[in-house]
Write a protein that holds these residues in place. Structure first.
Motif, mmCIF file in Angstrom:
data_model
loop_
_atom_site.group_PDB
_atom_site.id
_atom_site.type_symbol
_atom_site.label_atom_id
_atom_site.label_comp_id
_atom_site.label_asym_id
_atom_site.label_seq_id
_atom_site.Cartn_x
_atom_site.Cartn_y
_atom_site.Cartn_z
ATOM 1 N N UNK A 1 5.707 -5.055 -13.979
ATOM 2 C CA UNK A 1 4.413 -5.115 -14.519
ATOM 3 C C UNK A 1 3.231 -4.801 -13.618
ATOM 4 N N UNK A 2 1.844 -4.719 -13.997
ATOM 5 C CA UNK A 2 0.828 -4.321 -12.937
ATOM 6 C C UNK A 2 0.673 -5.546 -11.770
ATOM 7 N N UNK A 3 0.994 -6.724 -12.333
ATOM 8 C CA UNK A 3 1.005 -8.002 -11.304
ATOM 9 C C UNK A 3 2.172 -7.833 -10.140
ATOM 10 N N UNK A 4 3.222 -7.204 -10.709
ATOM 11 C CA UNK A 4 4.264 -6.686 -9.432
ATOM 12 C C UNK A 4 3.948 -5.780 -8.610
ATOM 13 N N UNK A 5 3.174 -4.579 -9.110
ATOM 14 C CA UNK A 5 2.760 -3.861 -8.197
ATOM 15 C C UNK A 5 1.436 -4.460 -7.251
ATOM 16 N N UNK A 6 0.946 -5.207 -7.785
ATOM 17 C CA UNK A 6 -0.356 -5.947 -7.033
ATOM 18 C C UNK A 6 0.517 -6.801 -5.852
ATOM 19 N N UNK A 7 1.478 -7.567 -6.176
ATOM 20 C CA UNK A 7 2.052 -8.139 -5.101
ATOM 21 C C UNK A 7 2.654 -7.278 -4.136
ATOM 22 N N UNK B 1 1.512 -7.151 -0.259
ATOM 23 C CA UNK B 1 2.595 -7.406 0.886
ATOM 24 C C UNK B 1 2.723 -6.318 1.824
ATOM 25 N N UNK B 2 2.569 -5.181 1.548
ATOM 26 C CA UNK B 2 2.577 -4.031 2.403
ATOM 27 C C UNK B 2 1.325 -3.940 3.291
ATOM 28 N N UNK B 3 0.108 -3.993 2.639
ATOM 29 C CA UNK B 3 -1.029 -4.051 3.361
ATOM 30 C C UNK B 3 -1.252 -5.425 4.317
ATOM 31 N N UNK B 4 -0.726 -6.540 3.863
ATOM 32 C CA UNK B 4 -0.811 -7.789 4.680
ATOM 33 C C UNK B 4 0.093 -7.670 5.879
ATOM 34 N N UNK B 5 1.234 -6.934 5.821
ATOM 35 C CA UNK B 5 2.294 -6.839 6.956
ATOM 36 C C UNK B 5 1.528 -6.067 7.950
ATOM 37 N N UNK B 6 0.743 -4.896 7.555
ATOM 38 C CA UNK B 6 -0.067 -4.024 8.478
ATOM 39 C C UNK B 6 -1.094 -4.719 9.086
ATOM 40 N N UNK C 1 -2.550 -12.117 -7.355
ATOM 41 C CA UNK C 1 -1.783 -12.130 -8.659
ATOM 42 C C UNK C 1 -1.263 -13.474 -9.291
ATOM 43 N N UNK C 2 -0.894 -13.742 -10.161
ATOM 44 C CA UNK C 2 -0.330 -14.604 -10.649
ATOM 45 C C UNK C 2 0.927 -14.912 -10.593
ATOM 46 N N UNK C 3 1.789 -15.783 -10.787
ATOM 47 C CA UNK C 3 3.341 -16.068 -10.471
ATOM 48 C C UNK C 3 3.772 -14.665 -10.791
ATOM 49 N N UNK C 4 5.047 -14.550 -10.431
ATOM 50 C CA UNK C 4 5.955 -13.255 -10.441
ATOM 51 C C UNK C 4 6.220 -12.818 -11.866
ATOM 52 N N UNK C 5 5.744 -11.403 -12.177
ATOM 53 C CA UNK C 5 5.867 -10.995 -13.423
ATOM 54 C C UNK C 5 4.272 -11.037 -14.205
ATOM 55 N N UNK C 6 3.590 -11.818 -13.502
ATOM 56 C CA UNK C 6 2.125 -12.061 -14.327
ATOM 57 C C UNK C 6 1.358 -10.433 -13.885
ATOM 58 N N UNK C 7 0.315 -10.700 -14.534
ATOM 59 C CA UNK C 7 -0.665 -9.552 -14.496
ATOM 60 C C UNK C 7 -1.858 -9.956 -13.317
ATOM 61 N N UNK C 8 -2.749 -9.189 -13.141
ATOM 62 C CA UNK C 8 -3.746 -9.422 -12.132
ATOM 63 C C UNK C 8 -4.705 -10.483 -12.092
ATOM 64 N N UNK C 9 -5.108 -11.394 -11.601
ATOM 65 C CA UNK C 9 -5.962 -12.451 -11.881
ATOM 66 C C UNK C 9 -7.267 -11.949 -11.562
#
Length: 217
Positions: free
Chosen positions: A177-183, A187-192, A209-217
């Motif tokens: 879901x969109x929330x997973x893409x946001x996670x 993660x990738x931008x935070x790593x860098x 994001x909300x908990x895994x599988x959720x949508x954008x907050x």
């Protein structure tokens, strides 16, 4: 200034632009229905509307899976470029790795990043395993992903129908879901951001994001 010191900020910006200009607008433009109706239709028009809704949700899920594959491929390529630059600047050989998780751990150690802190390492590993499932379908990655991220499967959900003929295939019931893409973009931008040694590094990207599988907050 060493090249490897500049790369994290460039990588972070490139990922952010891709997400904000391509991935997020594309996902927002796709129609998604909160629930799908089944059973016998009263009219042909109702039947066709229900079928169209099923296709809408299936297509949105396919797009989300494809974008996860894209993010994972870009991030892995970035890691490879950065690791090579680090070792060229230090006139040392690149250590051997046995796959993404091993390579991620080596790069994180070199950058002084604790990938066990928070959800960073877990989200990066999940993203890469999702990408493997999207690329290959059934196999060891699919089984491992079901173990570490069971929330990505929900057979009781009434907002998704597998449109493939034949027996159910676990990899086809993977839900992104969109929330997973946001996670994953967080993660990738935070790593860098954490790897960035320059002043004013962005270590807390503006993705929530909300908990895994959720949508954008």
């Amino acid at each position: 200034m060493q090249i490897n010191n500049q790369l994290p900020r460039i990588f972070q910006a490139n990922l952010a632009r891709l997400f904000e200009r391509v991935i997020q607008p594309a996902m927002d433009a796709l129609p998604v229905h909160s629930s799908l109706e089944g059973g016998e239709a009263a009219t042909m028009d109702q039947f066709l509307d229900r079928a169209a809704a099923q296709v809408d949700n299936y297509t949105a899920n396919e797009a989300a899976k494809a974008f996860t594959l894209t993010l994972a491929a870009i991030f892995e390529r970035q890691l490879s470029i950065w690791a090579r630059a680090v070792h060229l600047d230090g006139a040392t050989d690149m250590p051997k790795s046995r796959g993404f998780q091993d390579f991620l751990a080596l790069c994180a150690e070199q950058a002084g990043i604790d990938v066990g802190q928070g959800e960073l390492g877990a989200d990066l590993t999940e993203m890469f395993m999702v990408a493997n499932v999207v690329r290959h379908g059934e196999g060891s990655s699919c089984e491992k992903l079901k173990t570490i991220a069971p929330a990505l499967w929900d057979d009781a959900a009434n907002d998704y129908y597998d449109l493939l003929a034949g027996p159910p295939t676990p990899s086809e019931h993977l839900r992104i879901r969109t929330g997973d893409l946001v996670r994953y973009i967080r993660a990738t931008t935070r790593f860098w951001g954490l790897a960035d040694p320059l002043p004013m590094a962005v270590i807390d990207p503006p993705y929530r994001v909300e908990p895994k599988g959720g949508e954008i907050t």
